[in-house]
Design a protein around this motif. Structure first.
Motif, PDB file in Angstrom:
ATOM      1  N   CYS A 309      45.191  37.227  60.013  1.00 44.65           N
ATOM      2  CA  CYS A 309      45.212  36.774  58.612  1.00 44.65           C
ATOM      3  C   CYS A 309      45.973  37.763  57.737  1.00 44.65           C
ATOM      4  CB  CYS A 309      43.780  36.634  58.080  1.00 44.65           C
ATOM      5  SG  CYS A 309      42.841  35.391  58.967  1.00 44.65           S
ATOM      6  N   LYS A 310      46.723  37.222  56.776  1.00 46.08           N
ATOM      7  CA  LYS A 310      47.470  38.050  55.816  1.00 46.08           C
ATOM      8  C   LYS A 310      47.048  37.682  54.407  1.00 46.08           C
ATOM      9  CE  LYS A 310      51.725  38.463  58.491  1.00 46.08           C
ATOM     10  NZ  LYS A 310      53.181  38.406  58.451  1.00 46.08           N
ATOM     11  N   GLY A 311      47.280  38.606  53.488  1.00 47.85           N
ATOM     12  CA  GLY A 311      47.079  38.306  52.067  1.00 47.85           C
ATOM     13  C   GLY A 311      45.650  38.523  51.611  1.00 47.85           C
ATOM     14  N   ASP A 312      45.368  37.988  50.399  1.00 45.00           N
ATOM     15  CA  ASP A 312      44.046  38.132  49.789  1.00 45.00           C
ATOM     16  C   ASP A 312      42.965  37.603  50.715  1.00 45.00           C
ATOM     17  OD1 ASP A 312      44.844  39.240  47.511  1.00 45.00           O
ATOM     18  OD2 ASP A 312      44.435  37.508  46.198  1.00 45.00           O
ATOM     19  N   GLN A 313      41.889  38.342  50.816  1.00 43.72           N
ATOM     20  CA  GLN A 313      40.737  37.929  51.618  1.00 43.72           C
ATOM     21  C   GLN A 313      41.028  37.801  53.109  1.00 43.72           C
ATOM     22  OE1 GLN A 313      38.615  34.577  49.723  1.00 43.72           O
ATOM     23  NE2 GLN A 313      37.493  36.248  48.766  1.00 43.72           N
ATOM     24  N   ASP A 315      40.610  40.084  55.093  1.00 51.13           N
ATOM     25  CA  ASP A 315      39.558  40.835  55.790  1.00 51.13           C
ATOM     26  C   ASP A 315      38.285  40.021  55.976  1.00 51.13           C
ATOM     27  OD1 ASP A 315      39.343  40.801  53.021  1.00 51.13           O
ATOM     28  OD2 ASP A 315      38.113  42.623  52.975  1.00 51.13           O
ATOM     29  N   TYR A 318      39.437  34.535  54.636  1.00 51.98           N
ATOM     30  CA  TYR A 318      39.423  33.663  53.445  1.00 51.98           C
ATOM     31  C   TYR A 318      38.032  33.042  53.228  1.00 51.98           C
ATOM     32  CZ  TYR A 318      44.135  34.156  55.197  1.00 51.98           C
ATOM     33  OH  TYR A 318      45.280  34.692  55.733  1.00 51.98           O
ATOM     34  N   GLU A 368      48.123  32.469  56.574  1.00 54.08           N
ATOM     35  CA  GLU A 368      48.131  32.799  55.151  1.00 54.08           C
ATOM     36  C   GLU A 368      47.368  31.698  54.436  1.00 54.08           C
ATOM     37  OE1 GLU A 368      52.271  35.008  53.941  1.00 54.08           O
ATOM     38  OE2 GLU A 368      52.365  32.956  54.622  1.00 54.08           O
ATOM     39  N   TRP A 369      46.632  32.080  53.426  1.00 55.54           N
ATOM     40  CA  TRP A 369      45.923  31.067  52.638  1.00 55.54           C
ATOM     41  C   TRP A 369      46.925  30.158  51.941  1.00 55.54           C
ATOM     42  CZ3 TRP A 369      41.354  28.935  52.183  1.00 55.54           C
ATOM     43  CH2 TRP A 369      41.126  28.090  51.090  1.00 55.54           C
ATOM     44  N   ASP A 371      46.602  26.952  49.038  1.00 59.53           N
ATOM     45  CA  ASP A 371      45.712  26.089  48.251  1.00 59.53           C
ATOM     46  C   ASP A 371      45.835  24.648  48.744  1.00 59.53           C
ATOM     47  OD1 ASP A 371      44.747  28.094  46.685  1.00 59.53           O
ATOM     48  OD2 ASP A 371      46.280  27.846  45.129  1.00 59.53           O
TER      49      ASP A 371
END
Ligand code: GAL
Length: 379
Positions: A309-313, A315, A318, A368-369, A371
Motif C-alpha cells: 500500500c502507498k499513500g495516506d493510511q 500503514d 486504508y 493506492e487509495w 475515492d
C-alpha cells in the motif's frame, strides 16, 4: 475501394460495436468505503467474502453480519452481478442450523467463506473458517459444504483441523528432533521462541490432531488444482494445502509459509507466472499494514516484499483487511483487491474496499487509495 478492404473495415466496425455492446461493465464507478446497496436497496451483507465467476456471472459469497454480533445467526449470503457494480441478492447460500448439536448451529462463528467450481464433478464447493458456538476461537477448524447450484442451498459436509498426522513438505525430522531437545516452556515473543515457532513448535504440538485453520482463502490454478490457504499454528504460520481432485478434502500435500510471521487474511493471484499473496498482520478487527509475498510456484519458496500500500493510511491498509483478489475476465491486467473495513460494534455496517492492483515496471504489485474508479477504464 477494393472488396477485401471494405470487408476488413466492416469487421473492424462490427468488432467495435460488439466490444461496446458486449462488454458487461458499466459507467458506474466503484466507491470503496461507502454503502453498497443491492437490488433491494440494502447494504450488501457479505463480509470476509470472495467472488466466483461462473457462466458470465459474478457470484459474491460472504459472511452475513448482524446489528450487534459478528457471530453467525444467518449463514453465508450470495449476490450475483454481471458488472461487479449492480448486485442482486440471491439469498442465503449456506444456512446455519437450528440443531444445537450441529457444528454450524446458530451462533457459531463462520468466517471468510469462499466458493469454487469443480469442472470434473460439476459441483460448487464452499470452504470456510468455523469456530464452534461458545468456544471462542479455540476450534480453529476448516469446514466444507457443497451444492449442485451456484447460489445454493449448500449442504454442510463437515469440519476439522487440517492434514492430521501428515508432514508439511518443508519441515524436517531434524526440526522435530531439535524441538524435542528444547527446554520448554520458552517465553513468548523472545527470539528463541520465534525460532522454535518457525521450526514447528505449534506444528509439532498439533501434528497428530491436525493443523489449526482460521482466516482462509481458496485459489484455483490454471491446471484445475485447488489450494486452501489458511492461518495456522495460532495464526503464526500460513499453510498452503492442495485440495483433493473433487475439492472436498485435502490431498495431503502442503507447505508452511512465512513461519512465525503472524499473517492473517490471505488473498492470492497469479500474474505472468508469479504467484502473489497479500495478507494482514494479526490485530483482530483493527486494521494494520498489509504484507505481500511472491513465489515462482504455489508451494514456494515464498519471498516477502514491503507493504504494497502507498499513500495516506498505507500503514493501516486504508482501514481495511484483505479478503480476496479477483482477476476480472476480459480485462487483461485488472485484479481487484478486496478488503473489509470491519465495524465490530455495528458489524452489519462493515464496508468494502475494492481497489485495482497497480504494477510497477518490474511487475511488483502496489495499491493506492482511490475515492472512485471505473472498471471500464481498464483494457
Ligand atoms: C480478524 C480476522 C477476522 C476475524 C477477526 C476476529 O483478524 O481476520 O476474520 O476472525 O479477526 O477478531
Amino acid at each position: 475501394m477494393n472488396k477485401p478492404f471494405i470487408l476488413n473495415l466492416l469487421s473492424v466496425v462490427w468488432l467495435g460495436l460488439c466490444l461496446g455492446a458486449c462488454s458487461p461493465y458499466t459507467d458506474q464507478p466503484i466507491r470503496s468505503g461507502e454503502i453498497w446497496p443491492d437490488d433491494r436497496g440494502e447494504h450488501i451483507n457479505a463480509h470476509g467474502g470472495g467472488v466466483l465467476y461462473h457462466d458470465n456471472t459474478f457470484y459474491w459469497f460472504g459472511e452475513h453480519k448482524g446489528e450487534r454480533s459478528s457471530s453467525a445467526f444467518v449463514g453465508v449470503t450470495c449476490y450475483s452481478s454481471k458488472d461487479l457494480v449492480n448486485w442482486k441478492y440471491e439469498g442465503v447460500a449456506l444456512s446455519v442450523s437450528d440443531d444445537p448439536e450441529s457444528d454450524i448451529t446458530r451462533g457459531c462463528t463462520l468466517e471468510r467463506p469462499k466458493v469454487i467450481y469443480n469442472a470434473k464433478t460439476g459441483k460448487f464447493v464452499m470452504w470456510f473458517h468455523l469456530e464452534l458456538k461458545g468456544k471462542g476461537y479455540s476450534a480453529a477448524r476448516a469446514a466444507v459444504a457443497v451444492s449442485d447450484n451456484v447460489t445454493g442451498p449448500y449442504t454442510y459436509l463437515g469440519s476439522g483441523r487440517v492434514n492430521p498426522g501428515i508432514m508439511a513438505e518443508n519441515i524436517t525430522a531434524e526440526d522435530f528432533a531439535w524441538l524435542d531437545s528444547l527446554e520448554e516452556p520458552l517465553e513468548s515473543w523472545t527470539p528463541e521462541w520465534l525460532e522454535a515457532v518457525a521450526r514447528g513448535l505449534y506444528f509439532k504440538r498439533d501434528f497428530e490432531g491436525g493443523q489449526m485453520s482460521r482466516d482462509m482463502t481458496l485459489y484455483v490454478d490454471d491446471d484445475g488444482k485447488a489450494y486452501h490457504v489458511y492461518s495456522s499454528e495460532e495464526n503464526l504460520t500460513l499453510n498452503i494445502a492442495e485440495l483433493s481432485d473433487d475439492y472436498l478434502s485435502h490431498s495431503g500435500r502442503y507447505v508452511r509459509v512465512a513461519p512465525a510471521g503472524h499473517n492473517e487474511a490471505p488473498a492470492l493471484f497469479k500474474r505472468n507466472g508469479t504467484y502473489w499473496m497479500i495478507t494482514s498482520g494479526c490485530t483482530g478487527w483493527d486494521p494494520n499494514a498489509a504484507r505481500m509475498f511472491s513465489a515462482p510456484s504455489i508451494f514456494g519458496p515464498w519471498t516477502q516484499h514491503p507493504n504494497p500500500c502507498k499513500g495516506d493510511q498505507a500503514d493501516i491498509t486504508y482501514g481495511g483487511q484483505s479478503t480476496y483478489i479477483l482477476p476480472v475476465p476480459g480485462k487483461k491486467d485488472l485484479y481487484i483487491f478486496m478488503a473489509d473495513i470491519w465495524r465490530p460494534r455495528h458489524p452489519i455496517d462493515a464496508r468494502y474496499i475494492w481497489l485495482p492492483i497497480q504494477f510497477e515496471e518490474d511487475g511488483t504489485p502496489f495499491l493506492e487509495w482511490m475515492d472512485e474508479w471505473n472498471i471500464k477504464d481498464y483494457r
